[in-house]
Design a protein around this motif. Structure first.
Motif, PDB file in Angstrom:
ATOM      1  N   ILE A   8       0.838  -1.203   0.000  1.00 18.15           N
ATOM      2  CA  ILE A   8       0.000   0.000   0.000  1.00 18.15           C
ATOM      3  C   ILE A   8       0.871   1.252   0.000  1.00 18.15           C
ATOM      4  N   LEU A   9       1.907   1.270   0.811  1.00 17.22           N
ATOM      5  CA  LEU A   9       2.813   2.419   0.849  1.00 17.22           C
ATOM      6  C   LEU A   9       3.502   2.640  -0.498  1.00 17.22           C
ATOM      7  N   MET A  10       3.933   1.567  -1.119  1.00 15.11           N
ATOM      8  CA  MET A  10       4.593   1.694  -2.416  1.00 15.11           C
ATOM      9  C   MET A  10       3.619   2.166  -3.492  1.00 15.11           C
ATOM     10  N   ALA A  11       2.389   1.679  -3.444  1.00 10.75           N
ATOM     11  CA  ALA A  11       1.383   2.112  -4.419  1.00 10.75           C
ATOM     12  C   ALA A  11       1.061   3.590  -4.229  1.00 10.75           C
ATOM     13  N   ASN A  12       0.936   4.035  -2.977  1.00  9.42           N
ATOM     14  CA  ASN A  12       0.660   5.455  -2.707  1.00  9.42           C
ATOM     15  C   ASN A  12       1.811   6.334  -3.187  1.00  9.42           C
ATOM     16  N   GLN A  13       3.032   5.879  -2.957  1.00  7.73           N
ATOM     17  CA  GLN A  13       4.202   6.638  -3.407  1.00  7.73           C
ATOM     18  C   GLN A  13       4.218   6.732  -4.929  1.00  7.73           C
ATOM     19  N   ASN A  18       3.539   9.877  -9.915  1.00  6.87           N
ATOM     20  CA  ASN A  18       2.843  10.063 -11.188  1.00  6.87           C
ATOM     21  C   ASN A  18       2.118  11.403 -11.223  1.00  6.87           C
ATOM     22  N   ALA A  19       1.509  11.801 -10.133  1.00  8.28           N
ATOM     23  CA  ALA A  19       0.817  13.079 -10.073  1.00  8.28           C
ATOM     24  C   ALA A  19       1.804  14.238 -10.187  1.00  8.28           C
ATOM     25  N   GLN A  20       2.928  14.146  -9.500  1.00  6.51           N
ATOM     26  CA  GLN A  20       3.938  15.205  -9.579  1.00  6.51           C
ATOM     27  C   GLN A  20       4.496  15.315 -10.993  1.00  6.51           C
ATOM     28  N   THR A  21       4.722  14.195 -11.630  1.00  4.95           N
ATOM     29  CA  THR A  21       5.231  14.202 -12.995  1.00  4.95           C
ATOM     30  C   THR A  21       4.212  14.845 -13.941  1.00  4.95           C
ATOM     31  N   ALA A  22       2.949  14.542 -13.753  1.00  9.14           N
ATOM     32  CA  ALA A  22       1.907  15.117 -14.604  1.00  9.14           C
ATOM     33  C   ALA A  22       1.833  16.632 -14.418  1.00  9.14           C
ATOM     34  N   VAL A  23       1.925  17.093 -13.180  1.00 15.71           N
ATOM     35  CA  VAL A  23       1.874  18.533 -12.910  1.00 15.71           C
ATOM     36  C   VAL A  23       3.084  19.230 -13.523  1.00 15.71           C
ATOM     37  N   LEU A  24       4.266  18.649 -13.355  1.00 17.00           N
ATOM     38  CA  LEU A  24       5.469  19.255 -13.924  1.00 17.00           C
ATOM     39  C   LEU A  24       5.442  19.258 -15.450  1.00 17.00           C
ATOM     40  N   THR A  25       4.920  18.211 -16.043  1.00 14.89           N
ATOM     41  CA  THR A  25       4.798  18.154 -17.500  1.00 14.89           C
ATOM     42  C   THR A  25       3.864  19.245 -17.997  1.00 14.89           C
TER      43      THR A  25
END
Length: 62
Positions: A8-13, A18-25
């Motif tokens: 669960i921790l790895m999936a949340n990370q 992925n969200a940070q990458t999308a925002v930066l893109t």
């Protein structure tokens, strides 16, 4: 820590990354678009006018 909690921790990370990458893109694309618009605006705003006396005379000093 058991395997389920670690999973669960790895999936949340992974979701966070992925969200940070999308925002930066998106931010990068927006900045590139703004940069292109600024270049286009600058090219249109400054008409190329030749200097009235540039290249018409040659000065010889001697």
């Amino acid at each position: 820590m058991d395997i389920a909690a670690m999973s669960i921790l790895m999936a949340n990370q992974n979701v966070r990354i992925n969200a940070q990458t999308a925002v930066l893109t998106h931010a990068k694309q927006h900045a590139q678009q703004q940069g292109n618009q600024i270049v286009e605006m600058l090219q249109q705003s400054a008409p190329k006018v030749e200097h009235p006396s540039l290249g018409k005379t040659v000065d010889f000093y001697g």
